[in-house]
Design a protein around this motif. Structure first.
Motif, PDB file in Angstrom:
ATOM      1  N   ALA A 250      93.624  50.319  80.492  1.00 21.89           N
ATOM      2  CA  ALA A 250      94.538  51.126  79.675  1.00 21.89           C
ATOM      3  C   ALA A 250      94.329  50.926  78.184  1.00 21.89           C
ATOM      4  CB  ALA A 250      95.982  50.799  80.046  1.00 21.89           C
ATOM      5  N   THR A 251      93.778  49.795  77.765  1.00 18.74           N
ATOM      6  CA  THR A 251      93.545  49.542  76.349  1.00 18.74           C
ATOM      7  C   THR A 251      92.174  50.015  75.892  1.00 18.74           C
ATOM      8  OG1 THR A 251      92.580  47.341  76.667  1.00 18.74           O
ATOM      9  CG2 THR A 251      94.997  47.479  76.559  1.00 18.74           C
ATOM     10  N   GLY A 252      91.357  50.488  76.817  1.00 15.40           N
ATOM     11  CA  GLY A 252      90.020  50.950  76.474  1.00 15.40           C
ATOM     12  C   GLY A 252      88.931  49.923  76.699  1.00 15.40           C
ATOM     13  N   SER A 253      89.282  48.740  77.192  1.00 14.51           N
ATOM     14  CA  SER A 253      88.267  47.712  77.458  1.00 14.51           C
ATOM     15  C   SER A 253      87.475  48.062  78.716  1.00 14.51           C
ATOM     16  CB  SER A 253      88.930  46.345  77.638  1.00 14.51           C
ATOM     17  OG  SER A 253      89.505  45.912  76.426  1.00 14.51           O
ATOM     18  N   VAL A 254      86.188  47.754  78.693  1.00 16.58           N
ATOM     19  CA  VAL A 254      85.328  47.964  79.856  1.00 16.58           C
ATOM     20  C   VAL A 254      85.508  46.778  80.795  1.00 16.58           C
ATOM     21  CG1 VAL A 254      82.957  48.251  80.656  1.00 16.58           C
ATOM     22  CG2 VAL A 254      83.671  49.279  78.493  1.00 16.58           C
ATOM     23  N   THR A 255      85.918  47.048  82.032  1.00 20.82           N
ATOM     24  CA  THR A 255      86.165  45.968  82.993  1.00 20.82           C
ATOM     25  C   THR A 255      85.102  45.874  84.071  1.00 20.82           C
ATOM     26  OG1 THR A 255      87.554  47.401  84.376  1.00 20.82           O
ATOM     27  CG2 THR A 255      88.652  46.151  82.622  1.00 20.82           C
ATOM     28  N   GLY A 256      84.232  46.848  84.159  1.00 20.43           N
ATOM     29  CA  GLY A 256      83.193  46.794  85.180  1.00 20.43           C
ATOM     30  C   GLY A 256      82.219  47.940  85.020  1.00 20.43           C
ATOM     31  N   ALA A 257      81.019  47.763  85.574  1.00 16.77           N
ATOM     32  CA  ALA A 257      79.993  48.806  85.513  1.00 16.77           C
ATOM     33  C   ALA A 257      78.964  48.537  86.593  1.00 16.77           C
ATOM     34  CB  ALA A 257      79.314  48.826  84.140  1.00 16.77           C
ATOM     35  N   ASN A 258      78.323  49.606  87.063  1.00 20.54           N
ATOM     36  CA  ASN A 258      77.215  49.407  87.993  1.00 20.54           C
ATOM     37  C   ASN A 258      75.905  49.308  87.214  1.00 20.54           C
ATOM     38  OD1 ASN A 258      76.702  52.067  87.289  1.00 20.54           O
ATOM     39  ND2 ASN A 258      76.567  52.815  89.391  1.00 20.54           N
ATOM     40  N   ALA A 259      74.817  49.064  87.933  1.00 20.71           N
ATOM     41  CA  ALA A 259      73.525  48.851  87.278  1.00 20.71           C
ATOM     42  C   ALA A 259      73.087  50.084  86.492  1.00 20.71           C
ATOM     43  CB  ALA A 259      72.475  48.474  88.315  1.00 20.71           C
ATOM     44  N   SER A 260      73.316  51.282  87.049  1.00 24.46           N
ATOM     45  CA  SER A 260      72.895  52.511  86.359  1.00 24.46           C
ATOM     46  C   SER A 260      73.616  52.658  85.032  1.00 24.46           C
ATOM     47  CB  SER A 260      73.154  53.730  87.244  1.00 24.46           C
ATOM     48  OG  SER A 260      72.281  53.746  88.348  1.00 24.46           O
ATOM     49  N   ALA A 261      74.922  52.373  85.011  1.00 26.25           N
ATOM     50  CA  ALA A 261      75.680  52.488  83.760  1.00 26.25           C
ATOM     51  C   ALA A 261      75.184  51.477  82.731  1.00 26.25           C
ATOM     52  CB  ALA A 261      77.169  52.292  84.025  1.00 26.25           C
ATOM     53  N   ASN A 279      85.308  52.317  72.564  1.00 23.01           N
ATOM     54  CA  ASN A 279      84.886  52.779  71.232  1.00 23.01           C
ATOM     55  C   ASN A 279      83.577  52.160  70.772  1.00 23.01           C
ATOM     56  OD1 ASN A 279      87.148  54.402  71.009  1.00 23.01           O
ATOM     57  ND2 ASN A 279      88.372  52.829  69.999  1.00 23.01           N
ATOM     58  N   ASP A 280      83.149  51.080  71.427  1.00 25.16           N
ATOM     59  CA  ASP A 280      81.846  50.498  71.098  1.00 25.16           C
ATOM     60  C   ASP A 280      80.702  51.331  71.657  1.00 25.16           C
ATOM     61  OD1 ASP A 280      83.087  48.284  69.900  1.00 25.16           O
ATOM     62  OD2 ASP A 280      83.224  47.241  71.824  1.00 25.16           O
ATOM     63  N   LEU A 281      81.021  52.198  72.606  1.00 27.67           N
ATOM     64  CA  LEU A 281      79.990  52.949  73.328  1.00 27.67           C
ATOM     65  C   LEU A 281      79.984  54.426  72.988  1.00 27.67           C
ATOM     66  CD1 LEU A 281      80.636  51.365  76.846  1.00 27.67           C
ATOM     67  CD2 LEU A 281      78.810  50.756  75.251  1.00 27.67           C
ATOM     68  N   PHE A 282      81.169  55.040  72.941  1.00 29.40           N
ATOM     69  CA  PHE A 282      81.279  56.491  72.860  1.00 29.40           C
ATOM     70  C   PHE A 282      81.869  56.925  71.526  1.00 29.40           C
ATOM     71  CE2 PHE A 282      81.834  55.257  77.339  1.00 29.40           C
ATOM     72  CZ  PHE A 282      80.786  55.933  77.917  1.00 29.40           C
ATOM     73  N   ALA A 283      81.268  57.965  70.934  1.00 31.21           N
ATOM     74  CA  ALA A 283      81.755  58.517  69.669  1.00 31.21           C
ATOM     75  C   ALA A 283      82.785  59.607  69.960  1.00 31.21           C
ATOM     76  CB  ALA A 283      80.588  59.075  68.855  1.00 31.21           C
ATOM     77  N   LEU A 284      83.830  59.222  70.660  1.00 27.37           N
ATOM     78  CA  LEU A 284      84.861  60.158  71.098  1.00 27.37           C
ATOM     79  C   LEU A 284      86.154  59.368  71.299  1.00 27.37           C
ATOM     80  CD1 LEU A 284      84.647  63.252  71.916  1.00 27.37           C
ATOM     81  CD2 LEU A 284      84.785  62.446  74.276  1.00 27.37           C
ATOM     82  N   PRO A 285      87.303  59.902  70.907  1.00 24.47           N
ATOM     83  CA  PRO A 285      88.562  59.167  71.096  1.00 24.47           C
ATOM     84  C   PRO A 285      88.864  58.956  72.577  1.00 24.47           C
ATOM     85  CG  PRO A 285      88.851  60.973  69.526  1.00 24.47           C
ATOM     86  CD  PRO A 285      87.513  61.159  70.156  1.00 24.47           C
ATOM     87  N   LEU A 286      89.428  57.803  72.891  1.00 22.55           N
ATOM     88  CA  LEU A 286      89.718  57.449  74.271  1.00 22.55           C
ATOM     89  C   LEU A 286      90.688  58.428  74.928  1.00 22.55           C
ATOM     90  CD1 LEU A 286      89.591  55.497  76.699  1.00 22.55           C
ATOM     91  CD2 LEU A 286      91.353  54.114  75.564  1.00 22.55           C
ATOM     92  N   PRO A 303      78.824  62.141  72.994  1.00 17.98           N
ATOM     93  CA  PRO A 303      77.803  61.453  72.192  1.00 17.98           C
ATOM     94  C   PRO A 303      77.983  59.940  72.243  1.00 17.98           C
ATOM     95  CG  PRO A 303      79.517  62.350  70.768  1.00 17.98           C
ATOM     96  CD  PRO A 303      79.853  62.797  72.157  1.00 17.98           C
ATOM     97  N   LEU A 304      76.867  59.243  72.280  1.00 16.29           N
ATOM     98  CA  LEU A 304      76.851  57.795  72.143  1.00 16.29           C
ATOM     99  C   LEU A 304      76.524  57.450  70.696  1.00 16.29           C
ATOM    100  CD1 LEU A 304      74.724  56.912  75.314  1.00 16.29           C
ATOM    101  CD2 LEU A 304      77.216  57.038  75.144  1.00 16.29           C
ATOM    102  N   TRP A 305      76.854  56.248  70.287  1.00 19.36           N
ATOM    103  CA  TRP A 305      76.556  55.866  68.906  1.00 19.36           C
ATOM    104  C   TRP A 305      75.055  55.775  68.672  1.00 19.36           C
ATOM    105  CZ3 TRP A 305      80.285  56.960  66.021  1.00 19.36           C
ATOM    106  CH2 TRP A 305      81.602  56.718  66.372  1.00 19.36           C
ATOM    107  N   SER A 306      74.270  55.701  69.736  1.00 17.02           N
ATOM    108  CA  SER A 306      72.818  55.668  69.596  1.00 17.02           C
ATOM    109  C   SER A 306      72.239  57.023  69.206  1.00 17.02           C
ATOM    110  CB  SER A 306      72.183  55.221  70.911  1.00 17.02           C
ATOM    111  OG  SER A 306      72.447  56.168  71.940  1.00 17.02           O
ATOM    112  N   GLY A 307      73.053  58.075  69.307  1.00 11.67           N
ATOM    113  CA  GLY A 307      72.566  59.427  69.070  1.00 11.67           C
ATOM    114  C   GLY A 307      72.276  60.180  70.348  1.00 11.67           C
ATOM    115  N   GLY A 378      87.538  47.570  61.908  1.00 10.52           N
ATOM    116  CA  GLY A 378      87.013  47.024  63.161  1.00 10.52           C
ATOM    117  C   GLY A 378      86.330  48.035  64.043  1.00 10.52           C
ATOM    118  N   ALA A 379      86.065  49.262  63.503  1.00 10.84           N
ATOM    119  CA  ALA A 379      85.376  50.267  64.316  1.00 10.84           C
ATOM    120  C   ALA A 379      83.930  49.844  64.476  1.00 10.84           C
ATOM    121  CB  ALA A 379      85.466  51.641  63.646  1.00 10.84           C
ATOM    122  N   PRO A 380      83.245  50.374  65.487  1.00 12.71           N
ATOM    123  CA  PRO A 380      81.855  50.001  65.701  1.00 12.71           C
ATOM    124  C   PRO A 380      80.943  50.521  64.627  1.00 12.71           C
ATOM    125  CG  PRO A 380      82.508  51.763  67.189  1.00 12.71           C
ATOM    126  CD  PRO A 380      83.734  51.329  66.492  1.00 12.71           C
TER     127      PRO A 380
END
Length: 381
Positions: A250-261, A279-286, A303-307, A378-380
């Motif tokens: 609910a706070t936007g923290s990543v709690t898990g991911a699979n290998a592909s992600a 917000n560290d990953l996606f250039a879009l509001p949660l 979009p990702l911050w990588s472009g 504190g934004a990425p």
């Protein structure tokens, strides 16, 4: 009809024997033909066995396991066993006519579940029953080189046939193995497909790998979270083998991911209190993800911050304890949304601030000022 039990081809047996003489016995004359026929991770395992003072002729015993010990190890790994059980049942049907069977171990190589063992009173069936018991130690320290020990040590999928095992006693087995990674990316066990005195089937390495990914995906989908994000590259066809899965609380923290992600986002999950944030990953509001999740079938190109851009289908997790949007204090402020949109414009312009400013209709100075304000907050980067 079941496949007949056969010996490996003479050429394959000769090449393995030559490799064993070179690496285990130290005979350099076999080098020209022997060493190249086995994978490097097999010779590394042989070397570890030698360094531990083992010799191939030593007897290998599969110690009895008490009922309480079997129950304890299964209980400690209940979540993994539960996620793997449907996959093992499918595997058992797929390999039923090959006399191979599935074995699931924990991260220490201890058996925690087994598929359907081959029936019979012959020697092959007895060898299968030796290892097909919950609680048996099949680690490298216990039985030397095997798909189980090497998959856990190398953390990659493997295939071993007959004499590629270190001990003579285990030379009757052929096995494929793939490591299993939990939602936070740590190795939690492995999946093994084993046969006794059977036809060599290296294609089982691929089957073991795909099946391991299915188990990992099941674990991620059972991870407690608010949002489950399904990720794919734009224009690609979704499949269980390639789809990324990302858990967001609910706070936007990543709690898990699979290998592909993890591979798509090129981000390991930190194991400290400083969690990776949406917000560290996606250039879009949660909140836009929560809004899209309410529409059930909404798919966003984000979009990702990588472009780069990824296709995201957000879904309210079945493990979520609430049905609404994130808590009110996690709603982004207008300033945060504005900063995110400016960052997105800069990413779209491949870092060209002047081009981004023209697209937004504001000055370059304003873009720099708002981006700097976002960093200070504190934004990425």
């Amino acid at each position: 009809m079941p496949v007949s039990i056969v010996s490996p081809s003479p050429e394959r047996s000769l090449a393995i024997a030559q490799a064993r003489r070179e690496v285990i016995e130290g005979e350099s004359a076999a080098r020209a033909r022997g060493a190249a026929c086995v994978d490097s991770w097999i010779t590394r395992s042989w070397q570890r066995c030698i360094e531990a003072g083992r010799r191939p002729q030593q007897r290998v015993s599969f110690d009895p396991v008490s009922r309480s010990a079997s129950r304890d190890v299964a209980e400690r790994n209940r979540a993994l066993v539960s996620a793997a059980r449907p996959v093992i049942e499918r595997l058992s049907r797929a390999i039923a006519d090959t006399r191979y069977f599935a074995v699931l171990t924990d991260a220490d190589g201890i058996v925690i579940d087994v598929g359907n063992l081959p029936d019979g009173a012959d020697a092959a069936s007895r060898y299968a029953r030796d290892i097909g018991r919950v609680g048996v130690d099949l680690s490298e320290r216990a039985i030397g080189t095997s798909a189980i020990g090497t998959a856990l040590a190398e953390q990659e999928s493997v295939w071993l046939h007959r004499g590629e095992h270190f001990f003579d006693d285990t030379g009757v087995y052929s096995c494929a193995g793939a490591p299993l990674f939990g939602p936070r990316g740590d190795c939690i066990g492995m999946l093994d497909l084993t046969g006794v005195q059977v036809v060599e089937r290296p294609e089982l390495r691929h089957l073991a790998t795909l099946s391991a990914r299915s188990i990992e995906n099941m674990l991620v989908m059972r991870e407690p979270c608010e949002l489950l994000l399904h990720l794919a590259w734009p224009g690609s066809t979704n499949s269980e083998a390639t789809e990324g899965l990302l858990c967001i609380d609910a706070t936007g923290s990543v709690t898990g991911a699979n290998a592909s992600a993890r591979q798509m986002l090129h981000q390991p999950l930190p194991r400290s209190e400083h969690a990776l944030h949406f917000n560290d990953l996606f250039a879009l509001p949660l909140h836009m993800m929560f809004d899209a999740a309410r529409r059930a079938d909404a798919v966003l190109e984000v979009p990702l911050w990588s472009g780069l851009r990824v296709q995201v289908r957000p879904q309210r997790s079945s493990t979520s304890g609430t049905a609404g949007a994130p808590a009110s204090d996690t709603r982004p402020r207008l300033r945060d949304v504005e900063t995110a949109l400016i960052r997105k414009a800069v990413a779209d312009a491949r870092g060209n601030v002047a081009e981004a400013a023209r697209a937004l209709g504001i000055s370059r100075a304003t873009v720099y000022r708002k981006l700097w304000r976002g960093r200070s907050a504190g934004a990425p980067d």
